[in-house]
Design a protein around this motif. Structure first.
Motif, PDB file in Angstrom:
ATOM      1  N   ALA A 161       0.840  -1.197   0.000  1.00 30.16           N
ATOM      2  CA  ALA A 161       0.000   0.000   0.000  1.00 30.16           C
ATOM      3  C   ALA A 161       0.873   1.245   0.000  1.00 30.16           C
ATOM      4  O   ALA A 161       2.041   1.208   0.408  1.00 30.16           O
ATOM      5  CB  ALA A 161      -0.920   0.016   1.221  1.00 30.16           C
ATOM      6  N   VAL A 162       0.278   2.337  -0.467  1.00 30.42           N
ATOM      7  CA  VAL A 162       0.899   3.648  -0.315  1.00 30.42           C
ATOM      8  C   VAL A 162       0.417   4.169   1.035  1.00 30.42           C
ATOM      9  O   VAL A 162      -0.744   4.546   1.186  1.00 30.42           O
ATOM     10  CB  VAL A 162       0.483   4.599  -1.453  1.00 30.42           C
ATOM     11  CG1 VAL A 162       1.244   5.910  -1.338  1.00 30.42           C
ATOM     12  CG2 VAL A 162       0.745   3.951  -2.809  1.00 30.42           C
ATOM     13  N   ARG A 163       1.306   4.145   2.024  1.00 26.34           N
ATOM     14  CA  ARG A 163       0.914   4.374   3.433  1.00 26.34           C
ATOM     15  C   ARG A 163       1.391   5.729   3.929  1.00 26.34           C
ATOM     16  O   ARG A 163       2.561   6.086   3.779  1.00 26.34           O
ATOM     17  CB  ARG A 163       1.467   3.257   4.313  1.00 26.34           C
ATOM     18  CG  ARG A 163       1.126   3.383   5.793  1.00 26.34           C
ATOM     19  CD  ARG A 163       1.471   2.101   6.538  1.00 26.34           C
ATOM     20  NE  ARG A 163       0.621   0.987   6.095  1.00 26.34           N
ATOM     21  CZ  ARG A 163       0.838  -0.295   6.412  1.00 26.34           C
ATOM     22  NH1 ARG A 163       1.899  -0.630   7.140  1.00 26.34           N
ATOM     23  NH2 ARG A 163       0.009  -1.229   5.978  1.00 26.34           N
ATOM     24  N   ILE A 164       0.473   6.458   4.554  1.00 32.50           N
ATOM     25  CA  ILE A 164       0.770   7.758   5.141  1.00 32.50           C
ATOM     26  C   ILE A 164       0.230   7.784   6.564  1.00 32.50           C
ATOM     27  O   ILE A 164      -0.874   7.296   6.831  1.00 32.50           O
ATOM     28  CB  ILE A 164       0.131   8.899   4.316  1.00 32.50           C
ATOM     29  CG1 ILE A 164       0.729   8.930   2.906  1.00 32.50           C
ATOM     30  CG2 ILE A 164       0.335  10.254   5.002  1.00 32.50           C
ATOM     31  CD1 ILE A 164       0.084   9.963   1.984  1.00 32.50           C
ATOM     32  N   ASP A 165       1.003   8.364   7.474  1.00 30.21           N
ATOM     33  CA  ASP A 165       0.557   8.520   8.860  1.00 30.21           C
ATOM     34  C   ASP A 165      -0.151   9.865   8.989  1.00 30.21           C
ATOM     35  O   ASP A 165       0.465  10.887   9.275  1.00 30.21           O
ATOM     36  CB  ASP A 165       1.746   8.442   9.812  1.00 30.21           C
ATOM     37  CG  ASP A 165       1.330   8.592  11.274  1.00 30.21           C
ATOM     38  OD1 ASP A 165       0.113   8.609  11.550  1.00 30.21           O
ATOM     39  OD2 ASP A 165       2.220   8.704  12.137  1.00 30.21           O
ATOM     40  N   PHE A 166      -1.460   9.849   8.789  1.00 29.62           N
ATOM     41  CA  PHE A 166      -2.228  11.085   8.840  1.00 29.62           C
ATOM     42  C   PHE A 166      -2.439  11.577  10.270  1.00 29.62           C
ATOM     43  O   PHE A 166      -2.903  12.705  10.475  1.00 29.62           O
ATOM     44  CB  PHE A 166      -3.576  10.899   8.149  1.00 29.62           C
ATOM     45  CG  PHE A 166      -3.453  10.703   6.664  1.00 29.62           C
ATOM     46  CD1 PHE A 166      -3.062  11.754   5.846  1.00 29.62           C
ATOM     47  CD2 PHE A 166      -3.716   9.469   6.077  1.00 29.62           C
ATOM     48  CE1 PHE A 166      -2.942  11.589   4.467  1.00 29.62           C
ATOM     49  CE2 PHE A 166      -3.606   9.291   4.707  1.00 29.62           C
ATOM     50  CZ  PHE A 166      -3.214  10.350   3.903  1.00 29.62           C
ATOM     51  N   GLY A 167      -2.093  10.751  11.236  1.00 33.47           N
ATOM     52  CA  GLY A 167      -2.237  11.154  12.636  1.00 33.47           C
ATOM     53  C   GLY A 167      -1.006  11.804  13.221  1.00 33.47           C
ATOM     54  O   GLY A 167      -1.006  12.170  14.408  1.00 33.47           O
ATOM     55  N   ASP A 168       0.042  11.978  12.424  1.00 33.39           N
ATOM     56  CA  ASP A 168       1.288  12.572  12.911  1.00 33.39           C
ATOM     57  C   ASP A 168       1.125  14.088  12.984  1.00 33.39           C
ATOM     58  O   ASP A 168       1.067  14.757  11.946  1.00 33.39           O
ATOM     59  CB  ASP A 168       2.435  12.200  11.971  1.00 33.39           C
ATOM     60  CG  ASP A 168       3.781  12.723  12.448  1.00 33.39           C
ATOM     61  OD1 ASP A 168       3.826  13.471  13.457  1.00 33.39           O
ATOM     62  OD2 ASP A 168       4.801  12.386  11.809  1.00 33.39           O
ATOM     63  N   PRO A 169       1.063  14.665  14.189  1.00 32.86           N
ATOM     64  CA  PRO A 169       0.850  16.116  14.283  1.00 32.86           C
ATOM     65  C   PRO A 169       1.999  16.916  13.680  1.00 32.86           C
ATOM     66  O   PRO A 169       1.798  18.050  13.237  1.00 32.86           O
ATOM     67  CB  PRO A 169       0.718  16.361  15.794  1.00 32.86           C
ATOM     68  CG  PRO A 169       1.378  15.193  16.437  1.00 32.86           C
ATOM     69  CD  PRO A 169       1.164  14.035  15.511  1.00 32.86           C
TER      70      PRO A 169
END
Length: 285
Positions: A161-169
């Protein structure tokens, strides 16, 4: 507008049917029936990796856990979309509106089942009409200004998957700049909180072929977003040229001075474009 075809709204990577809410309101005000769908591997059809919500958060585990949507391909997502369009249309062809990587799925679906599609509206979308995979456009020379690549936190070949941590402030401003640069902060923060971490790599990785006889017979338009930091304008212009090379009629282009997400920053203007496309479809019918 009662003669307008039903409108099916297709989101892009990491998003879900929720992102079309404001546009759907404006379409309803015009008497246009629209349904936003969750694509395979997204929204209610897209479980997230366990590491994304584990506490304490383990960045190494998040970067290596296999994606639960790794088996999704452009073909499988297109087959699901065809079923959704068939159900929504109830026997009538639909106007399909696709954003970003949703354009890959909508294009594959139009080739698979052109009889279901009254027209296509692409919104800053990836359209693999040139004979290659959708993922090629992330590496083409026109894409040198995109701001998505540096957000990826895992090797797509490893996790699927193309994974992004959208929860990283610490990355919040970068995420907003990539997707929602002209969206008000309150709405952008709400949208970021709804994003899913995994975009199935099988969608942009699959080699696709479209034909003039099937895909090319469908009327289409393209909404360019001039301030797009995810799919630069130069890429959008290249895609339009490649669509025109296989289509029976030229692309109808509308330009919005917008970021990658006009469904949030300019929903009324985007609904107007969709309504005009629906009017053309109803005239042809």
């Amino acid at each position: 507008m009662s003669d307008s075809p039903p409108v099916v709204l297709v989101h892009g990577f990491w998003h879900g049917s929720w992102c079309w809410s404001l546009v759907a309101e404006h379409l309803a005000g015009r008497g246009i029936q629209s349904v936003a769908v969750d694509c395979e591997g997204h929204g209610l059809r897209g479980p997230a990796p366990r590491a994304s919500t584990a506490r304490p958060f383990d960045a190494a585990a998040f970067a290596t856990e296999p994606s639960p949507v790794a088996d999704v391909t452009a073909s499988s997502a297109a087959a699901l979309l065809a079923d959704q369009v068939r159900t929504i249309g109830g026997g009538r062809p639909c106007l399909v509106v696709a954003h970003s990587n949703g354009g890959v799925i909508a294009t594959a679906m139009a080739e698979l089942a052109p009889e279901l599609v009254a027209g296509l509206v692409y919104v800053a979308a990836i359209v693999p009409a040139g004979g290659g995979p959708g993922g090629y456009y992330a590496t083409c020379p026109e894409n040198d200004s995109d701001k998505l690549a540096k957000l990826i936190v895992a090797d797509p070949a490893v996790v699927g998957a193309v994974r992004i941590d959208f929860g990283d402030p610490a990355r919040r401003d970068e995420i907003k700049n990539a997707f929602y640069a002209d969206v008000d902060d309150r709405t952008a923060d709400a949208a970021i909180a709804l994003l899913s971490p995994d975009g199935p790599i099988g969608v942009p990785a699959e080699q696709l072929t479209v034909t003039a006889e099937r895909y090319g017979s469908i009327p289409h338009s393209y909404v360019t977003c001039t301030r797009d930091n995810a799919i630069p304008l130069a890429v959008q212009h290249r895609l339009i040229k490649e669509i025109d090379a296989v289509s029976a009629s030229p692309t109808v282009v509308t330009e919005l001075e917008s970021s990658h997400s006009p469904f949030l920053s300019q929903p009324a203007a985007l609904a107007e474009v969709i309504a005009e496309a629906a009017k053309v479809c109803s005239t042809r019918a």
